[in-house]
Write an enzyme that holds these catalytic residues in place. Structure first.
Site, PDB file in Angstrom:
ATOM      1  N   GLY A  40      41.171  17.890  -9.822  1.00 48.66           N
ATOM      2  CA  GLY A  40      40.107  16.993  -9.502  1.00 48.66           C
ATOM      3  C   GLY A  40      40.726  15.937  -8.628  1.00 48.66           C
ATOM      4  CG  HIS A 176      37.054   8.300  -6.652  1.00 53.92           C
ATOM      5  ND1 HIS A 176      38.120   8.388  -6.076  1.00 53.92           N
ATOM      6  CD2 HIS A 176      37.329   7.222  -7.481  1.00 53.92           C
ATOM      7  CE1 HIS A 176      38.999   7.869  -6.520  1.00 53.92           C
ATOM      8  NE2 HIS A 176      38.683   7.152  -7.090  1.00 53.92           N
ATOM      9  NE  ARG A 284      35.206  18.604  -9.221  1.00 51.18           N
ATOM     10  CZ  ARG A 284      33.762  18.541  -9.444  1.00 51.18           C
ATOM     11  NH1 ARG A 284      33.183  19.324 -10.160  1.00 51.18           N
ATOM     12  NH2 ARG A 284      33.254  17.619  -8.608  1.00 51.18           N
ATOM     13  CE  LYS A 289      33.070  19.212  -4.815  1.00 49.76           C
ATOM     14  NZ  LYS A 289      33.833  18.129  -4.217  1.00 49.76           N
ATOM     15  CG  ASP A 383      32.656  16.138  -1.491  1.00 49.76           C
ATOM     16  OD1 ASP A 383      32.939  15.598  -2.524  1.00 49.76           O
ATOM     17  OD2 ASP A 383      33.016  17.454  -1.324  1.00 49.76           O
ATOM     18  CG  LEU A 387      40.656  14.020  -2.119  1.00 49.99           C
ATOM     19  CD1 LEU A 387      41.427  13.751  -3.425  1.00 49.99           C
ATOM     20  CD2 LEU A 387      40.948  12.705  -1.165  1.00 49.99           C
ATOM     21  CB  VAL A 388      39.614  20.650  -0.633  1.00 52.89           C
ATOM     22  CG1 VAL A 388      39.694  21.957   0.257  1.00 52.89           C
ATOM     23  CG2 VAL A 388      39.594  20.765  -1.945  1.00 52.89           C
ATOM     24  CG  ASP A 511      27.140 -25.191  14.976  1.00 51.79           C
ATOM     25  OD1 ASP A 511      26.075 -25.649  15.218  1.00 51.79           O
ATOM     26  OD2 ASP A 511      27.969 -24.927  16.220  1.00 51.79           O
ATOM     27  CG  ASP A 692      31.205 -24.105   8.504  1.00 53.81           C
ATOM     28  OD1 ASP A 692      31.543 -23.763   9.375  1.00 53.81           O
ATOM     29  OD2 ASP A 692      29.737 -23.954   8.293  1.00 53.81           O
TER      30      ASP A 692
HETATM   31  C1  GDG Z   1      35.909  13.400  -6.238  1.00 53.63           C
HETATM   32  C2  GDG Z   1      34.666  13.379  -5.248  1.00 53.63           C
HETATM   33  C3  GDG Z   1      36.283  12.736  -3.494  1.00 53.63           C
HETATM   34  C4  GDG Z   1      40.852  22.131  -6.538  1.00 53.63           C
HETATM   35  N1  GDG Z   1      41.066  23.320  -6.963  1.00 53.63           N
HETATM   36  C5  GDG Z   1      42.368  23.543  -7.549  1.00 53.63           C
HETATM   37  C6  GDG Z   1      43.079  22.211  -7.218  1.00 53.63           C
HETATM   38  N2  GDG Z   1      41.891  21.123  -6.620  1.00 53.63           N
HETATM   39  C7  GDG Z   1      42.132  19.988  -6.389  1.00 53.63           C
HETATM   40  C8  GDG Z   1      42.338  19.808  -4.773  1.00 53.63           C
HETATM   41  C9  GDG Z   1      41.687  18.275  -4.573  1.00 53.63           C
HETATM   42  C10 GDG Z   1      40.746  18.176  -5.895  1.00 53.63           C
HETATM   43  O1  GDG Z   1      41.171  19.214  -6.769  1.00 53.63           O
HETATM   44  C11 GDG Z   1      39.532  18.076  -5.522  1.00 53.63           C
HETATM   45  O2  GDG Z   1      39.138  17.138  -4.817  1.00 53.63           O
HETATM   46  P1  GDG Z   1      37.819  16.913  -3.968  1.00 53.63           P
HETATM   47  O3  GDG Z   1      37.882  15.575  -3.239  1.00 53.63           O
HETATM   48  O4  GDG Z   1      37.759  18.005  -2.966  1.00 53.63           O
HETATM   49  O5  GDG Z   1      36.450  16.899  -4.940  1.00 53.63           O
HETATM   50  P2  GDG Z   1      36.069  16.275  -6.364  1.00 53.63           P
HETATM   51  O6  GDG Z   1      36.929  16.936  -7.654  1.00 53.63           O
HETATM   52  O7  GDG Z   1      34.562  16.595  -6.507  1.00 53.63           O
HETATM   53  O8  GDG Z   1      36.462  14.719  -6.438  1.00 53.63           O
HETATM   54  C12 GDG Z   1      35.224  13.573  -4.010  1.00 53.63           C
HETATM   55  C13 GDG Z   1      37.331  12.570  -5.080  1.00 53.63           C
HETATM   56  O9  GDG Z   1      36.874  12.558  -6.023  1.00 53.63           O
HETATM   57  C14 GDG Z   1      38.486  11.577  -4.325  1.00 53.63           C
HETATM   58  O10 GDG Z   1      37.651  10.313  -4.419  1.00 53.63           O
HETATM   59  O11 GDG Z   1      36.890  13.136  -2.478  1.00 53.63           O
HETATM   60  O12 GDG Z   1      34.292  13.540  -2.876  1.00 53.63           O
HETATM   61  O13 GDG Z   1      33.700  14.399  -5.665  1.00 53.63           O
HETATM   62  O14 GDG Z   1      42.704  17.684  -4.606  1.00 53.63           O
HETATM   63  O15 GDG Z   1      43.332  20.137  -4.324  1.00 53.63           O
HETATM   64  N3  GDG Z   1      44.258  22.040  -7.502  1.00 53.63           N
HETATM   65  C15 GDG Z   1      44.927  22.861  -7.879  1.00 53.63           C
HETATM   66  N4  GDG Z   1      44.582  24.006  -8.127  1.00 53.63           N
HETATM   67  C16 GDG Z   1      42.955  24.436  -7.779  1.00 53.63           C
HETATM   68  O16 GDG Z   1      42.688  25.549  -7.932  1.00 53.63           O
HETATM   69  N5  GDG Z   1      46.220  22.873  -8.169  1.00 53.63           N
END
Ligand code: GDG
Length: 757
Positions: A40, A176, A284, A289, A383, A387-388, A511, A692
């Site tokens: 996550g 987030h 996820r 997504k 989204d 981060l993906v 001013d 000011d």
């Molecule tokens: C929330 C917001 C925002 C995923 N599958 C695997 C795995 N992951 C890791 C990825 C990435 C993370 O999980 C997913 O991050 P995302 O940003 O894509 O999405 P959300 O989980 O929905 O996160 C999002 C984020 O918070 C940060 O602020 O970007 O918009 O919804 O890091 O690499 N990691 C591993 N195996 C997997 O199968 N090891």
């Protein structure tokens, strides 16, 4: 990523990270406790930060932590060794607060999927109670000097609950997920409570300007709260707002991508695909997504061009998520049916086009997949950031691969170089996949290079540092620039400075500082008393008086023409050293931009009674102090939004001042006055600066630390001293010229005071 105390910004105490989930999931085994790192975005993002800082992470340890008292004691000890503090929530609480309210109501609504919000939304009371439970846990561990950083949509009420318990704490909040358009946010029956809860923070951070704008609009529409540039008054305090696009630990992804076994794994994935090009999706398994439409796009490609079945392999890793909720179970069935249907219809004797996995993969496998992919498909319906997409870019040390990115992911505001697509438009996704597959290597490299530069420069460490640095300055409860001198000390310092120094520089805003803010800018001409006062000041030995104003030079010249003082017009853009001398300009003027801006301003002036346009040489201002308060503020907000979009690629910036929106060339600010003055031996001068508003803060920031800085009006400031209004300023100045016997300098306790906020 190295995080030293210095890197952690100006915070001196510990950092307490607070999020719904701890970055580990606990489970009980016959031998004791197992702690598994959770995936996550948030957990992945902040884990390295927590590991290298000396603070605590406070959150719920997950369903696996439901156990007997004895086991719980064991769990708590295990967590303690990792500086993790559990907030224990009962199964019922989790069901109502987390699944029921946060995930069933807030999650879909903030992602614009209003149809998914249940008609009978429940769980609000549990949401409040769970936020209270977090507040108790955090305050139990808080020590004065700590910085608290609260995360995400499950804890929107927590900042204010903490503020009530710890009035002087420094509290930051980061969202987030998207903050939706005010039109959508306002659907929530609990909109007041949620905004109020968030405003307990000293600094509120969002991934993009758009989310910030939506939040600002909601404050105005729901609570009538007006934002002054980047801050909003909440009772006696102020909350600051900012945009902080989250990044990834780019160097760590690069490092993993270069490891020989990861390279080998990538090669194995590639050779397994044979001569097929690899399309990749990693998400996820969440309805935000965009997986179903992505699958439809694949189907369309295969229908249109059946031969593609043997030329592409689409790998979709769907990481299990929220599997206990009915809607997610249903969604999973829908996705898997669709995968089955496509493979059934388009599979060949050699392969099936969709390679689907409903499981998490290890980090190394993940990076190997990123490295192996020809095309990365990131097509969420909405989204917060995603981060993906950034991890994919960070992993591509070979500068290859194409990123297809949803225009509704926060990342699309930054990742110039991706193929940006409307994720609702199945045809457009298919067309972009075709384009990506056909793209020449030279174009792929050029695009990826640009992407990598952005992702590497704006990485995770940069994100957290920027947020924490800003938070260190935003603390409104504990002033960032405390002033300890009593009122009389201000006068003593002023007089001592003025008498002792060989060169005194008086930098005076106009001013709001020397005259009150007038209803129309044309009505603020200096009165005879002020002109006499300025003349007397200028006649003092070794004293230079300089007016530093946002006003156009023509007006300043008309008002102060024969006074022996220096004039800085348009926030330091123009400088006139002495009467009769020519004005010096800071930069070459580019009048073409005015042609774009004026029609917009004219439209708004036409629909906003009382508003007016003021054209200056380096900027143009839209004044709405003559308009009806709330309507003017709303119009100003709309205008700012529009200008933000319209001018995003221009070397221009849009500033919001008191009842004015100003558009000017980037790089013109009152701080320029100081850079210019350096060449005039500022180092040996004693500077006294009075102003000011926000533009004066730029000046205060740029001044040497020894300067005497005085803010006019009640507001958080970096100035060392504060006075109430222009009358108090004039009294001070009169005291400087030794003419303080007309009225008492300090009529009441309130006329002059230390900086209090
Ligand atoms: C929330 C917001 C925002 C995923 N599958 C695997 C795995 N992951 C890791 C990825 C990435 C993370 O999980 C997913 O991050 P995302 O940003 O894509 O999405 P959300 O989980 O929905 O996160 C999002 C984020 O918070 C940060 O602020 O970007 O918009 O919804 O890091 O690499 N990691 C591993 N195996 C997997 O199968 N090891």
């Amino acid at each position: 990523m190295q995080i030293s105390d210095y890197d952690r910004g100006m915070t001196s105490g510990r950092l307490l990270i607070v999020s719904n989930r701890l970055p580990v999931a606990a489970s009980m085994t016959p031998d004791g406790v197992r702690l598994t790192p959770s995936s996550g975005g948030l957990a992945t993002g902040l884990r390295p930060w927590h590991e290298q800082s000396a603070g605590l992470w406070i959150g719920w340890p997950g369903e696996g932590s439901w156990c007997s008292g004895e086991q719980r004691a064991l769990l708590d000890r295990e967590l303690d060794t990792r500086a993790l503090v559990p907030v224990h929530l009962s199964p019922d609480q989790v069901d109502r607060f987390y699944h029921g309210f946060a995930n069933r109501v807030l999650w879909p609504l903030f992602h614009y999927l209003i149809d998914r919000v249940p008609v009978n939304a429940t769980g609000w009371k549990s949401y409040q109670e769970a936020n209270e439970a977090f507040a108790e846990a955090v305050s139990a561990h808080y020590r004065p000097g700590d910085t608290i950083w609260v995360h995400d949509y499950q804890l929107l009420l927590l900042p204010m609950l903490l503020r009530e318990r710890l009035p002087r704490a420094r509290i930051g909040f980061f969202l987030h997920i998207p903050f939706p358009a005010s039109e959508v946010f306002r659907i929530l029956p609990w909109r007041h409570e949620i905004l109020h809860g968030m405003l307990g923070a000293d600094l509120l951070g969002f991934h993009t300007h758009a989310y910030l704008r939506h939040f600002v609009a909601s404050l105005l529409h729901v609570d009538g709260l007006e934002v002054d540039f980047d801050r909003v008054r909440v009772g006696e305090r102020e909350a600051r707002l900012g945009t902080f696009p989250m990044g990834v630990d780019a160097s760590e992804f690069e490092r993993i991508a270069r490891e020989p076994d990861v390279q080998a794994e990538a090669e194995a994935i590639r050779s397994d695909a044979g001569d097929r090009r690899i399309l990749l999706g990693i998400d996820r398994l969440d309805y935000t997504k965009g997986i179903p439409r992505r699958l439809q796009a694949i189907k369309r490609l295969l229908v249109d061009d059946p031969e593609l079945a043997d030329r592409i392999r689409y790998i979709q890793v769907a990481v299990p998520s929220r599997g206990k909720m009915d809607s997610y179970q249903k969604f999973r069935r829908q996705v898997e049916e669709s995968v089955g249907e496509i493979n059934g219809a388009h599979g060949t004797l050699r392969s099936t086009p969709v390679h689907y996995m409903h499981q998490a993969v290890s980090l190394r496998q993940l990076v190997a997949l990123y490295c192996a992919a020809d095309v990365m498909l990131v097509t969420p319906l909405r989204d917060g950031m995603n981060l993906v997409s950034k991890e994919f870019v960070a992993s591509r040390v070979d500068n290859d691969g194409v990123l297809i990115l949803s225009e509704f992911a926060g990342a699309s505001a930054e990742l110039d170089g991706a193929l940006v697509v409307n994720p609702y438009d199945v045809g457009a996704i298919a067309a972009n996949i075709r384009r990506a597959l056909a793209m020449a290597p030279s174009e792929r490299h050029a695009r990826m290079k640009g992407l990598r530069q952005r992702v590497v420069e704006h990485d995770l460490g940069n994100w957290a540092k920027t947020f924490l640095d800003d938070l260190a300055l935003a603390g409104s409860a504990e002033p960032a620039f405390p002033a300890s001198a009593p009122e009389a000390a201000l006068l003593t310092s002023l007089l001592a400075a003025a008498r002792g120094a060989a060169d005194v520089r008086l930098l005076l805003d106009y001013d709001g500082t020397l005259v009150p803010i007038a209803r129309s800018p044309g009505l603020a001409a200096p009165d005879a008393e002020l002109l006499a006062l300025l003349r007397a000041l200028a006649a003092l030995p070794q004293t230079h008086v300089e007016i530093v104003s946002g006003r156009p030079r023509e007006i300043l010249e008309a008002w102060f023409d024969d006074l022996p003082i220096a004039l800085w017009a348009e926030h330091g853009f123009w400088y006139r050293r002495a009467p009769g001398e020519a004005w010096e300009a800071a930069a070459v003027l580019r009048p073409e931009w005015l042609k774009r801006v004026l029609p917009i301003l004219e439209q708004f002036t036409a629909s906003t009674p009382g508003a007016q346009i003021e054209i200056k040489s380096a900027s143009v201002a839209w004044h709405y102090r003559g308009a009806r308060r709330e309507f003017g503020a709303r119009q100003a907000h709309e205008l700012r939004m529009l200008l933000g979009d319209a001018l995003s690629n221009q070397p221009l910036e849009v500033l919001e001042g008191k009842k004015v929106i100003e558009i000017r060339l980037r790089g013109v600010s009152k701080a320029r006055v100081i850079y210019e003055m350096e060449t005039h031996a500022l180092a040996n001068a004693m500077v006294i600066a009075i102003g000011d508003d926000r533009t004066d803060e730029e000046l205060f920031r740029a001044l040497p630390a020894s300067s005497i800085t005085i803010a006019v009006g009640a507001r958080p400031t970096r100035a060392k001293f504060r006075v109430d209004d222009h009358r108090a300023v004039r009294q001070l100045l009169r005291a400087l010229v030794g003419d303080s016997d007309d009225t008492p300098l300090l009529p009441g306790q309130s006329a002059l005071g230390e900086v209090s906020a």
